[in-house]
Design an enzyme around this catalytic site. Structure first.
Site, PDB file in Angstrom:
ATOM      1  CB  ILE A 157      -8.509  -2.756   6.907  1.00 33.16           C
ATOM      2  CG1 ILE A 157      -7.258  -2.281   5.677  1.00 33.16           C
ATOM      3  CG2 ILE A 157      -7.085  -2.014   7.811  1.00 33.16           C
ATOM      4  CD1 ILE A 157      -7.237  -1.559   4.969  1.00 33.16           C
ATOM      5  CE1 TYR A 191      -3.577   2.841   0.683  1.00 33.19           C
ATOM      6  CE2 TYR A 191      -1.904   3.182   2.682  1.00 33.19           C
ATOM      7  CZ  TYR A 191      -3.228   3.673   1.903  1.00 33.19           C
ATOM      8  OH  TYR A 191      -3.816   4.240   2.429  1.00 33.19           O
ATOM      9  CG  ASP A 208      -3.844  -2.930   7.528  1.00 38.94           C
ATOM     10  OD1 ASP A 208      -5.025  -3.497   7.137  1.00 38.94           O
ATOM     11  OD2 ASP A 208      -2.780  -2.247   6.679  1.00 38.94           O
ATOM     12  CE  LYS A 232      -9.835   0.965   2.976  1.00 37.92           C
ATOM     13  NZ  LYS A 232      -9.424   1.977   2.007  1.00 37.92           N
TER      14      LYS A 232
END
Length: 432
Positions: free
Chosen positions: A230, A143, A228, A270
């Site tokens: 998400i 990301y 992570d 998300k």
């Protein structure tokens, strides 16, 4: 005189990831007001299931009016400022997290720290783990916002774990060791490995093999393992999602010191599609991390009104289950719509099973196998096709020609327009 933070470009704003957003904001597409404008396909935002949330709100007016059994909760919420968070909210959050993971791992609300978004959570966790000049290892592509979230204010360095398209960009033992040795040659103290699972930008979930390699590596190097997660609620087909907590439990490592070095970053951005509510969190079995992060959360708290409303929303098990099932189906359908549209233009994507984007292979459109050629192609797509997509270079991909294209932040009609533009652009390029 201003500080070096104000004067120097450490934010990463010059990345094409952010530059594309700026170009879009100058000329945003609207099917009526500005039909020739730029379509935003660089934003991983979930607008697919907002109608489900709107219906719930319409049917649960007490929650939006901040009343409970007819009694106003306004004063209690207006005066609440405990940075530990509302217990009712934290309790339903850990239930929600467990359900997303098929109840293969359980979570203790006492180990959950609420933050105003995943960005705040990621940075706070970095402050808790690393010193200025320490390093994290990250599998590529990753990301683009991490260059801001993890580096800008903390001073932590990010060292890429180079992954290859030859095996679908999977993490290998060799790639881990090479990244670690590279960091050592740079005299960097490696404090941990950070992964996104499901991956942003790949749209894939990590395999048992990859997670085993990562846990073995973290044990051997005595470093932290940050996951992570998400996009965990967007996984729509096998292979199923395996949380880092589940992976560690499967290895029977709960009684080892690794258990206190495993951390999760999560948010509702998300999975529920509510980025404006600014709900992020850290989950850790490390008491010192939880204590320190809780104190630091004072710099970015989640409002009591938000916590109250969402605790009501997520307290219904039937709603949670129905929402997750329907949202996953919609993510799958929308992704297939994009894959088919790109396929009609002769463009292929990495096979994915999660996320709000596709990892798209445009290598055959490059004038040469270089990142310079990738940037040239990105600018053409942005300005000639009117599509803002994210080039692989902004994700630190080691191979030029890959792009992240988002599909869930627009209507089906706008996605069709974007695919028509892409087809026209490809046709034009082939004639040149």
């Amino acid at each position: 005189m201003l500080s070096s933070k104000a004067m120097l470009d450490g934010h990463g704003e010059e990345s094409p990831y952010f530059q594309g957003w700026k170009e879009y904001e100058k000329n945003p597409y609207d099917d009526v007001q500005n039909p020739t404008g730029i379509i935003q396909m660089g934003l991983a935002e979930n607008q697919l299931s907002l109608d489900l949330l709107k219906t719930w709100i319409k049917n649960n007016q007490d929650a939006t009016r901040f009343t409970n059994n007819g009694e106003s909760m306004f004063q209690d919420l207006a005066l609440f400022q405990d940075y530990h968070g509302l217990p009712a909210f934290k309790n339903v959050l850990v239930e929600f997290m467990a359900e997303i993971r098929g109840n293969k791992a359980s979570f203790d609300p006492r180990n959950l720290v609420l933050m105003a978004g995943a960005t705040t959570a990621s940075e706070t966790l970095t402050f808790c783990i690393a010193e200025h000049g320490d390093a994290f290892l990250l599998p590529t592509p990753y990301y683009p916002g991490y260059d801001r979230d993890l580096k800008w204010r903390t001073g932590v360095e990010l060292v890429p774990i180079h992954c290859s398209s030859s095996n679908g960009f999977k993490v290998t033992k060799l790639a881990l060791e090479e990244a670690y040795e590279h960091a050592k040659k740079l005299s960097l103290n490696v404090k941990g490995v950070l992964i996104t699972n499901p991956s942003n930008p790949l749209g894939t979930t990590m395999s048992h093999v990859e997670l085993d390699e990562l846990t073995t590596f973290a044990v051997a190097k005595k470093i932290h393992l940050i996951s992570d997660e998400i996009f965990s609620g967007t996984v729509f087909e096998n292979p199923s999602f395996i949380s880092i907590i589940e992976a560690v439990i499967n290895r029977k490592l709960e009684k080892t010191d690794l258990w206190s070095r495993v951390h999760i970053v999560y948010s509702l951005f998300k999975d529920l599609g509510i980025p404006g509510f600014r709900v992020g969190m850290i989950y850790s079995n490390n008491e010192r991390v939880v204590s320190t992060a809780t104190k630091m959360s004072s710099y970015g708290l989640v409002s009591s009104q938000t916590q109250y409303l969402l605790s009501k929303l997520l307290s219904g098990k039937e709603f949670r289950e129905n929402y997750l099932k329907e949202n996953r189906n919609r993510v799958k359908e929308r992704r297939e719509m994009m894959v088919v549209g790109l396929g009609e233009a002769g463009i292929s994507c990495l096979k994915g099973n999660a996320g709000l984007f596709c990892w798209v292979d445009l290598r055959n459109l490059l004038s040469s196998n270089t990142f310079t050629a990738e940037m040239e192609l990105w600018k053409k797509i942005l300005h000639e096709a009117g599509l803002n997509i994210s080039p692989g270079a902004s994700c630190h991909c080691s191979e030029p020609g890959w792009f992240r294209i988002c599909f869930a932040n627009m209507s089906p009609e706008t996605l069709k327009v974007s695919m028509e533009r892409m087809k026209a652009f490809i046709s034009k390029q082939s004639c040149m």
